[in-house]
Design a protein around this motif. Structure first.
Motif, PDB file in Angstrom:
ATOM      1  N   GLY A  75       0.827  -1.197   0.000  1.00 25.19           N
ATOM      2  CA  GLY A  75       0.000   0.000   0.000  1.00 25.19           C
ATOM      3  C   GLY A  75       0.863   1.249   0.000  1.00 25.19           C
ATOM      4  N   PRO A  76       0.288   2.423  -0.228  1.00 26.60           N
ATOM      5  CA  PRO A  76       1.081   3.651  -0.313  1.00 26.60           C
ATOM      6  C   PRO A  76       1.916   3.933   0.937  1.00 26.60           C
ATOM      7  CG  PRO A  76      -1.110   4.013  -1.183  1.00 26.60           C
ATOM      8  CD  PRO A  76      -1.132   2.652  -0.567  1.00 26.60           C
ATOM      9  N   SER A  77       1.373   3.660   2.124  1.00 23.18           N
ATOM     10  CA  SER A  77       2.139   3.933   3.341  1.00 23.18           C
ATOM     11  C   SER A  77       3.295   2.950   3.499  1.00 23.18           C
ATOM     12  CB  SER A  77       1.222   3.887   4.565  1.00 23.18           C
ATOM     13  OG  SER A  77       0.259   4.920   4.488  1.00 23.18           O
ATOM     14  N   ARG A  78       3.076   1.699   3.119  1.00 22.80           N
ATOM     15  CA  ARG A  78       4.179   0.738   3.145  1.00 22.80           C
ATOM     16  C   ARG A  78       5.244   1.114   2.111  1.00 22.80           C
ATOM     17  NH1 ARG A  78       3.570  -4.051   5.231  1.00 22.80           N
ATOM     18  NH2 ARG A  78       2.699  -2.764   6.909  1.00 22.80           N
ATOM     19  N   ALA A  79       4.796   1.621   0.943  1.00 20.91           N
ATOM     20  CA  ALA A  79       5.749   2.106  -0.053  1.00 20.91           C
ATOM     21  C   ALA A  79       6.565   3.266   0.501  1.00 20.91           C
ATOM     22  CB  ALA A  79       5.014   2.525  -1.324  1.00 20.91           C
ATOM     23  N   LEU A  80       5.918   4.135   1.290  1.00 15.41           N
ATOM     24  CA  LEU A  80       6.630   5.243   1.926  1.00 15.41           C
ATOM     25  C   LEU A  80       7.666   4.719   2.909  1.00 15.41           C
ATOM     26  CD1 LEU A  80       7.118   8.196   2.667  1.00 15.41           C
ATOM     27  CD2 LEU A  80       5.041   8.111   4.091  1.00 15.41           C
ATOM     28  N   ALA A  81       7.290   3.743   3.731  1.00 19.31           N
ATOM     29  CA  ALA A  81       8.237   3.182   4.696  1.00 19.31           C
ATOM     30  C   ALA A  81       9.424   2.544   3.982  1.00 19.31           C
ATOM     31  CB  ALA A  81       7.524   2.153   5.575  1.00 19.31           C
ATOM     32  N   LYS A  82       9.171   1.842   2.893  1.00 16.41           N
ATOM     33  CA  LYS A  82      10.262   1.220   2.143  1.00 16.41           C
ATOM     34  C   LYS A  82      11.168   2.284   1.523  1.00 16.41           C
ATOM     35  CE  LYS A  82       7.782  -3.071   1.035  1.00 16.41           C
ATOM     36  NZ  LYS A  82       7.234  -3.946  -0.035  1.00 16.41           N
ATOM     37  N   ALA A  83      10.570   3.387   1.073  1.00 15.79           N
ATOM     38  CA  ALA A  83      11.386   4.479   0.532  1.00 15.79           C
ATOM     39  C   ALA A  83      12.278   5.072   1.614  1.00 15.79           C
ATOM     40  CB  ALA A  83      10.483   5.559  -0.068  1.00 15.79           C
ATOM     41  N   ILE A  84      11.739   5.243   2.824  1.00 14.05           N
ATOM     42  CA  ILE A  84      12.544   5.759   3.939  1.00 14.05           C
ATOM     43  C   ILE A  84      13.690   4.811   4.254  1.00 14.05           C
ATOM     44  CG2 ILE A  84      12.486   6.323   6.408  1.00 14.05           C
ATOM     45  CD1 ILE A  84       9.512   7.131   5.922  1.00 14.05           C
ATOM     46  N   ASP A  85      13.398   3.523   4.241  1.00 17.24           N
ATOM     47  CA  ASP A  85      14.439   2.521   4.475  1.00 17.24           C
ATOM     48  C   ASP A  85      15.542   2.647   3.440  1.00 17.24           C
ATOM     49  OD1 ASP A  85      15.695   0.351   5.662  1.00 17.24           O
ATOM     50  OD2 ASP A  85      14.495  -1.136   4.583  1.00 17.24           O
ATOM     51  N   GLY A  86      15.162   2.871   2.183  1.00 19.95           N
ATOM     52  CA  GLY A  86      16.159   3.049   1.130  1.00 19.95           C
ATOM     53  C   GLY A  86      16.971   4.319   1.294  1.00 19.95           C
ATOM     54  N   LEU A  97      -7.954   9.158   5.770  1.00 17.46           N
ATOM     55  CA  LEU A  97      -8.345   9.889   4.567  1.00 17.46           C
ATOM     56  C   LEU A  97      -7.608   9.398   3.327  1.00 17.46           C
ATOM     57  CD1 LEU A  97      -8.683  13.550   5.914  1.00 17.46           C
ATOM     58  CD2 LEU A  97     -10.460  11.826   5.563  1.00 17.46           C
ATOM     59  N   GLY A  98      -6.822   8.329   3.475  1.00 16.55           N
ATOM     60  CA  GLY A  98      -6.167   7.726   2.318  1.00 16.55           C
ATOM     61  C   GLY A  98      -4.807   8.279   1.974  1.00 16.55           C
ATOM     62  N   TYR A  99      -4.239   9.128   2.838  1.00 18.95           N
ATOM     63  CA  TYR A  99      -2.929   9.707   2.554  1.00 18.95           C
ATOM     64  C   TYR A  99      -1.813   8.769   3.026  1.00 18.95           C
ATOM     65  CZ  TYR A  99      -5.706  14.042   2.220  1.00 18.95           C
ATOM     66  OH  TYR A  99      -6.637  14.996   1.886  1.00 18.95           O
ATOM     67  N   PRO A 100      -0.709   8.665   2.286  1.00 17.25           N
ATOM     68  CA  PRO A 100       0.424   7.865   2.759  1.00 17.25           C
ATOM     69  C   PRO A 100       1.029   8.496   4.015  1.00 17.25           C
ATOM     70  CG  PRO A 100       0.621   8.370   0.408  1.00 17.25           C
ATOM     71  CD  PRO A 100      -0.465   9.240   0.951  1.00 17.25           C
ATOM     72  N   ALA A 101       1.139   7.737   5.094  1.00 17.21           N
ATOM     73  CA  ALA A 101       1.631   8.290   6.357  1.00 17.21           C
ATOM     74  C   ALA A 101       2.296   7.199   7.182  1.00 17.21           C
ATOM     75  CB  ALA A 101       0.482   8.919   7.146  1.00 17.21           C
ATOM     76  N   VAL A 102       3.356   7.576   7.889  1.00 11.66           N
ATOM     77  CA  VAL A 102       4.093   6.637   8.736  1.00 11.66           C
ATOM     78  C   VAL A 102       4.432   7.310  10.054  1.00 11.66           C
ATOM     79  CG1 VAL A 102       5.105   5.418   6.761  1.00 11.66           C
ATOM     80  CG2 VAL A 102       6.360   7.329   7.820  1.00 11.66           C
ATOM     81  N   ARG A 103       4.866   6.479  11.013  1.00 14.27           N
ATOM     82  CA  ARG A 103       5.319   6.992  12.306  1.00 14.27           C
ATOM     83  C   ARG A 103       6.765   6.566  12.554  1.00 14.27           C
ATOM     84  NH1 ARG A 103       2.924   7.013  18.137  1.00 14.27           N
ATOM     85  NH2 ARG A 103       4.805   7.329  19.362  1.00 14.27           N
ATOM     86  N   PHE A 104       7.615   7.539  12.915  1.00 11.76           N
ATOM     87  CA  PHE A 104       8.957   7.275  13.431  1.00 11.76           C
ATOM     88  C   PHE A 104       8.872   7.183  14.951  1.00 11.76           C
ATOM     89  CE2 PHE A 104      10.050   9.022   9.345  1.00 11.76           C
ATOM     90  CZ  PHE A 104      11.324   8.560   9.029  1.00 11.76           C
ATOM     91  N   SER A 105       9.558   6.197  15.535  1.00 11.50           N
ATOM     92  CA  SER A 105       9.664   6.119  16.989  1.00 11.50           C
ATOM     93  C   SER A 105      10.941   5.366  17.347  1.00 11.50           C
ATOM     94  CB  SER A 105       8.445   5.404  17.583  1.00 11.50           C
ATOM     95  OG  SER A 105       8.214   5.815  18.909  1.00 11.50           O
ATOM     96  N   VAL A 106      11.447   5.606  18.536  1.00  6.81           N
ATOM     97  CA  VAL A 106      12.729   5.040  18.955  1.00  6.81           C
ATOM     98  C   VAL A 106      12.692   3.519  18.982  1.00  6.81           C
ATOM     99  CG1 VAL A 106      13.393   7.057  20.304  1.00  6.81           C
ATOM    100  CG2 VAL A 106      12.083   5.207  21.391  1.00  6.81           C
TER     101      VAL A 106
END
Length: 428
Positions: free
Chosen positions: A243-254, A286-295
């Motif tokens: 999904g878009p949010s998982r794609a965002l997380a993978k992009a951050i990982d990259g 609302l369908g927006y790609p979103a992720v959370r950073f945490s320690v």
């Protein structure tokens, strides 16, 4: 005309490196956290008239920080405040929730990337509006990160508009994030990504365990905004991890892997910590790609606690528990991600594949304004990460000898400088 190629072709070019950015300042991060701690309590329902204490003074300070950063670049960041009254179990009499925004206009005013954190704090009793609640890590750490990202990116021109958001009302029910998500929808913003930073500044966790090697990034796989037919379609496509949010997380990982920040990304395949939530969730709804950073390691003795010592255990979210070198690394990953996504075109709105009863897979995607070419990604169905990619022009291609039954495919858009959007997963 379709572009045809086989997986065995010559290796594709490496992804474009993230733009060179100055390093975050741990000293600046510490100073900002100390300033927020200095307001005593930042409870959402605390005083808004005292110039030195409470949520009102804290929000004024955040607005002044954004304004000062904007002055260094000739007004490239403007300050806006949005507010709305909310009522709920944690504010039965109602409370005015205000978000402080720093807005860095891009070439496209309607496409935005958002980075946010909540400035409000609390003690053990969420209804206690007067006791000292320093909230150093939860979540002055995130607000300091947002301010530092603004400082590092100020003066740079991007295609997308960047919104630096300081939320109130998180502890009462994610109200500040709800306010901004609703505002984004009402204004017709095309939100390419939302990065929520909440509890991002400590490395010593519960029981004294230290972990400074990674930061967790939480993301949903299947969109919470999908209706039942859409969920059934995603299940049929096998796109639960794309999904878009998982794609965002993978992009951050990259971004983290290529940026040599000295910090890995722990890609946590949940929307948030088990049974808990954060300010990215109203955007997900609302369908927006979103992720959370945490320690990596949370310290629950330092979360939502009255300041006290009991049985030799010290309770309270105080600044001495924080690791500002670590916070600087988390800030660097956030900033590099913002720079990449704000510089890139939007992701393709749709991408489809076909090729049943064939050894070849046809890929078709929607054109993206401003894209100079597209990156076709693929992987076998038994892997989680893309293993191959190829840059193409046009809006369709054929993968030779790549059975659709056994491969996942995605498409991203590339700007003139090589900046890459999120990957859009291709379904039927």
């Amino acid at each position: 005309m379709s572009i045809l190629f086989a997986l065995a072709a010559a290796a594709a070019p490496a992804p474009a490196p993230a733009p060179a950015l100055p390093s975050p300042s741990p000293a600046r991060l510490r100073a900002d956290v100390a300033a927020m701690v200095g307001f005593g309590t930042r409870h959402t329902a605390s005083t808004t008239t005292d110039p030195r204490r409470g949520i009102g003074a804290a929000r004024d300070w955040a607005a002044a920080r954004f304004a000062a950063i904007g002055r260094t670049c000739g007004g490239c960041i403007r300050v806006e405040r949005i507010e709305r009254s909310f009522t709920g179990p944690r504010a039965p009499g109602g409370v005015m929730v205000q978000d402080v925004l720093g807005i860095q206009p891009g070439r496209d005013p309607n496409r935005v990337v958002i980075i946010g954190a909540h400035i409000d704090s609390r003690v053990t009793d969420v209804m206690d509006t007067t006791s000292d609640a320093p909230g150093a890590n939860d979540d002055a750490s995130g607000v300091a990160l947002v301010l530092e990202a603004a400082r590092l990116l100020a003066g740079r021109q991007f295609d997308a508009t960047i919104v630096y958001a300081v939320f109130s009302g998180e502890e009462q029910g994610l109200w500040g994030a709800t306010l901004l998500a609703d505002t984004a929808k009402a204004r017709g913003w095309q939100v390419s990504a939302m990065l929520n930073n909440d509890i991002v500044g400590n490395t010593i966790g519960q029981g004294g365990a230290r972990e400074a090697r990674w930061v967790r990034v939480f993301s949903e796989g299947i969109r919470s905004s999908e209706d039942m037919p859409q969920q059934i379609a995603r299940r049929g496509n096998g796109g639960e991890d794309d999904g878009p949010s998982r794609a965002l997380a993978k992009a951050i990982d990259g971004v983290a892997a290529r940026g040599r920040f000295g910090l890995d990304v722990f890609l946590d395949r949940r929307p948030d910590r088990f049974g808990r939530g954060g300010d990215h969730e109203p955007f997900l709804k609302l369908g927006y790609p979103a992720v959370r950073f945490s320690v990596a390691n949370e310290n629950w003795d330092a979360q939502h606690q009255d300041l006290r010592t009991e049985g030799g255990t010290v309770f309270g979210d105080t600044i001495d528990r924080m690791d500002f070198a670590y916070l600087g690394k988390v800030t660097a990953i956030n900033t590099a991600t913002l720079a990449r996504l704000a510089a890139a075109p939007a992701a393709p709105a749709t991408a489809t594949i076909s090729g049943a009863l064939s050894r070849d897979t046809k890929v078709v995607w929607a054109p993206v304004p401003g894209a100079v070419r597209y990156r076709l990604h693929w992987r076998r169905n038994d892997t989680a990460d893309w293993t191959g990619h190829r840059d193409v022009t046009g809006t369709q291609a054929i993968l030779l000898q790549t059975p659709v039954d056994d491969h996942f495919v995605g498409v991203s858009a590339l700007g003139a400088d090589g900046s890459e959007s999120l990957v859009t997963f291709a379904g039927r």
